[in-house]
Scaffold this active site. Structure first.
Site, short mmCIF file in Angstrom:
data_model
loop_
_atom_site.label_atom_id
_atom_site.label_comp_id
_atom_site.label_asym_id
_atom_site.label_seq_id
_atom_site.Cartn_x
_atom_site.Cartn_y
_atom_site.Cartn_z
N ASN A 188 -13.58 2.80 -5.56
CA ASN A 188 -12.15 3.05 -5.64
C ASN A 188 -11.61 3.58 -4.31
OD1 ASN A 188 -12.38 2.33 -8.32
ND2 ASN A 188 -12.58 4.44 -9.03
N VAL A 189 -10.35 3.28 -4.05
CA VAL A 189 -9.71 3.75 -2.82
C VAL A 189 -8.86 4.99 -3.08
CG1 VAL A 189 -9.76 1.49 -1.74
CG2 VAL A 189 -7.75 2.14 -3.09
N ASP A 190 -8.80 5.45 -4.32
CA ASP A 190 -8.04 6.67 -4.62
C ASP A 190 -8.84 7.90 -4.24
OD1 ASP A 190 -9.62 7.71 -6.95
OD2 ASP A 190 -8.95 5.86 -7.92
N HIS A 230 -15.03 1.14 -0.19
CA HIS A 230 -13.96 0.19 0.13
C HIS A 230 -12.78 0.83 0.84
CE1 HIS A 230 -15.70 -2.36 -3.40
NE2 HIS A 230 -16.36 -2.53 -2.26
N TYR A 290 0.82 -1.22 0.00
CA TYR A 290 0.00 0.00 0.00
C TYR A 290 0.85 1.26 0.00
CZ TYR A 290 -4.10 -2.91 0.48
OH TYR A 290 -5.07 -3.84 0.24
N GLY A 345 -17.60 2.52 -15.10
CA GLY A 345 -16.36 1.76 -14.96
C GLY A 345 -16.37 0.66 -13.93
N THR A 346 -17.48 -0.03 -13.78
CA THR A 346 -17.52 -1.16 -12.86
C THR A 346 -18.23 -2.33 -13.52
OG1 THR A 346 -18.31 -1.98 -10.73
CG2 THR A 346 -19.58 -0.20 -11.74
#
Length: 231
Positions: A87-89, A104, A53, A172-173
Site C-alpha cells: 500500500n502507498v498509504d 510500491h 494523486y 489483504g492481498t
C-alpha cells in the site's frame, strides 16, 4: 523476541475507506490504470496524473487507521514486527507501527524526475503538487510511487526481512502482483504462515498455510489470540 513479518495489501486499508488499487474492471478510482500508474501515462498527461494523486492524498488525510492497523502496532510489545506493505498509504505508521517498508512507494512523498533519490515529504496542509513545482535540482516533482513497468527498489530489503521471519503473515492481498507475491518463496521451511483475507486466496508457494477468512480488523484480532495461545 520472535520476528513477526507481515505482508499487507489493499485489503488492509479497505475498512479505513480506501479503495483497492485495482478493481475487477481494471479501473482505479474510475481511471484506467495505464493512465495514472504507468510511466507512459505520466508522459502523455502529467497534469492528469498529478491531479489524480492530489485527490488520493486528500482521501488519505481524511482516513483513519482501522482496528487491524492498530492491533498490529500493539503487537510490537510482544513481537519484533516488520511490516512490508504494497500500500502507498501511511496508515500503518499513523497507527503506531515503527518498522514499515513500502514496496510500491508512498503517497505522501514526491520526488524529482531527474533524481529518484531526491525525495520530499508532503504535509496534510500542503499535500498538492502541480506542473511547475520543481525539486531543488530543477526536475519536475512527481509522485513517489512505483508505477507498473518500473523497478521495485525495496524488494531486496523485503526479501531479507522475510528470510529472517519466525512467523509470516499475509493480510489483504491477492498474491497475484509480483514481485511481492514471490516473497513467500523466501520464508524459511517450517515457519508458520498465516493468511488473512475474507476472500479465497491461492497461496502460490504450495506450503501449509493457516487461513483466517476475515477482514483485516477481525482477522488480526483472531491472529493475536492464536499467537497468544500458541506461544
Amino acid at each position: 523476541m520472535k520476528k513477526l513479518v507481515v505482508l499487507t495489501g489493499a485489503g488492509m486499508s479497505v475498512e479505513s475507506g480506501l479503495s483497492t488499487f485495482r478493481s475487477e474492471n481494471g479501473l482505479w478510482e474510475n481511471h484506467k490504470v495505464e493512465d495514472v500508474a504507468t510511466p507512459e501515462g505520466w508522459y502523455r498527461n502529467p497534469e492528469l496524473v498529478l491531479d489524480f494523486y492530489n485527490n488520493l492524498r486528500k482521501k488519505l488525510i481524511e482516513s483513519e487507521p482501522n482496528a487491524g492497523h492498530k492491533k498490529l502496532a500493539e503487537l510490537e510489545s510482544d513481537y519484533d514486527i516488520r511490516i512490508i506493505t504494497q500500500n502507498v498509504d501511511n496508515l500503518h505508521e499513523r497507527a503506531g507501527s515503527t518498522h514499515v517498508l513500502h514496496l510500491h512507494g508512498e503517497l505522501m512523498k514526491v520526488r524529482s524526475v531527474r533524481n529518484e533519490r531526491l525525495i520530499y515529504t508532503l504535509t496534510p496542509e500542503h499535500c498538492e503538487i502541480h506542473l511547475g513545482d520543481k525539486a531543488e535540482d530543477g526536475g519536475q516533482l512527481r509522485p513517489h510511487i512505483v508505477w507498473f513497468g518500473e523497478a521495485v527498489p525495496m524488494i531486496e530489503p523485503a526479501i531479507e526481512w522475510v528470510s529472517e521471519a519466525d512467523i509470516f503473515v499475509v493480510i489483504g492481498t491477492s498474491l497475484n502482483v509480483y514481485p511481492a507475491a514471490g516473497l513467500l518463496n523466501y520464508v524459511k521451511p517450517g515457519t508458520p504462515v498465516y493468511l488473512i483475507d475474507p476472500n479465497e486466496v491461492h497461496d502460490p508457494s504450495g506450503r501449509t498455510t493457516r487461513f483466517i477468512r476475515k477482514g483485516a480488523s477481525e482477522g488480526v484480532k483472531e491472529l493475536a489470540d492464536i499467537l497468544k495461545h500458541e506461544s
